[in-house]
Design a protein around this motif. Structure first.
Motif, PDB file in Angstrom:
ATOM      1  N   ASN A   1      44.377  11.790  58.984  1.00 26.56           N
ATOM      2  CA  ASN A   1      43.218  10.901  59.501  1.00 26.56           C
ATOM      3  C   ASN A   1      43.314  11.195  61.021  1.00 26.56           C
ATOM      4  N   LEU A   2      42.387  11.505  61.776  1.00 30.35           N
ATOM      5  CA  LEU A   2      42.230  11.614  63.028  1.00 30.35           C
ATOM      6  C   LEU A   2      41.534  10.671  63.676  1.00 30.35           C
ATOM      7  N   ASP A   3      41.870  10.232  65.050  1.00 34.83           N
ATOM      8  CA  ASP A   3      41.189   9.463  65.994  1.00 34.83           C
ATOM      9  C   ASP A   3      40.498  10.165  66.846  1.00 34.83           C
ATOM     10  N   ILE A   4      39.038  10.452  66.679  1.00 32.28           N
ATOM     11  CA  ILE A   4      38.304  11.292  67.386  1.00 32.28           C
ATOM     12  C   ILE A   4      37.071  10.637  67.737  1.00 32.28           C
ATOM     13  N   GLU A   5      36.504  10.813  69.113  1.00 28.30           N
ATOM     14  CA  GLU A   5      35.321  10.474  69.628  1.00 28.30           C
ATOM     15  C   GLU A   5      34.230  11.349  69.714  1.00 28.30           C
ATOM     16  N   PRO A   6      33.346  10.915  68.626  1.00 35.20           N
ATOM     17  CA  PRO A   6      32.658  12.110  68.317  1.00 35.20           C
ATOM     18  C   PRO A   6      31.310  12.270  69.395  1.00 35.20           C
ATOM     19  N   VAL A   7      30.908  13.446  69.722  1.00 34.62           N
ATOM     20  CA  VAL A   7      29.764  13.448  70.759  1.00 34.62           C
ATOM     21  C   VAL A   7      28.564  12.790  70.038  1.00 34.62           C
ATOM     22  N   GLU A   8      27.694  12.527  70.749  1.00 36.96           N
ATOM     23  CA  GLU A   8      26.494  11.823  70.484  1.00 36.96           C
ATOM     24  C   GLU A   8      25.554  12.699  69.354  1.00 36.96           C
ATOM     25  N   LYS A   9      25.284  13.786  69.819  1.00 41.52           N
ATOM     26  CA  LYS A   9      24.352  14.634  69.142  1.00 41.52           C
ATOM     27  C   LYS A   9      24.776  15.853  68.850  1.00 41.52           C
TER      28      LYS A   9
END
Length: 178
Positions: A153-161
């Motif tokens: 499991n990763l802690d990734i800040e996803p891009v908005e679009k």
């Protein structure tokens, strides 16, 4: 029929000829084909928030050395946390619902799949499964290239679009340019 003698069953002639003919005093009775009932899938496997994985085939259950197989269920409008599966390759077959896959360092790419579609996830690729339906459960069959269950499991800040990536192959041709 070819060969020096006739049999009513297929076989091979090798060093284990007697085993190939089934003359092994019951060895294959317990070390042969296994049927795992859909009602007996094991939830005690690596999990990722937002989905329910259940193992059918793995080393612990049947002695599988080179693969893991089971099911994945994602509730309507739900999404998993970002994760990858280490050195394993994964194949997802969509049984029911609409799968949306996001992947990349910031989950910046997206593609969708429906019933009858296969999804391939290479080793170490950060990804996220999303149920794109607001009212239907997403049900899939999952197969991995090793008998172990790996979910990092990763802690990734996803891009908005995310950027849409079309699946272009002989079955999914490119759409016309407008």
């Amino acid at each position: 029929m070819s060969g020096d003698h006739a049999h009513s069953h297929p076989h091979s002639h090798d060093a284990q000829g007697d085993l190939a003919h089934g003359h092994d005093d019951g060895r294959w009775k317990h070390d042969g084909v296994r049927v795992i009932s859909g009602s007996q899938l094991d939830p005690n496997t690596a999990q990722t928030p937002g989905m329910d994985r259940r193992a059918a085939i793995n080393f612990a259950r049947v002695g599988a050395q080179k693969l893991w197989a089971g099911t994945v269920t994602i509730h309507p409008d739900a999404k998993t946390g970002a994760h990858h599966h280490g050195h394993l390759e994964s194949v997802i077959y969509v049984l029911k619902g609409k799968a949306r896959m996001r992947w990349g360092e910031a989950l910046e790419f997206v593609a969708e799949a429906g019933p009858g579609d296969f999804i391939y996830v290479p080793p170490y690729v950060p990804h996220q499964e999303i149920n794109a339906s607001p009212d239907e459960v997403l049900e899939c069959v999952l197969v991995r290239s090793d008998g172990e269950a790996v979910a990092v499991n990763l802690d990734i800040e996803p891009v908005e679009k995310p950027e849409t990536v079309l699946w272009i192959d002989p079955t999914h041709p490119a759409p016309p340019v407008r």
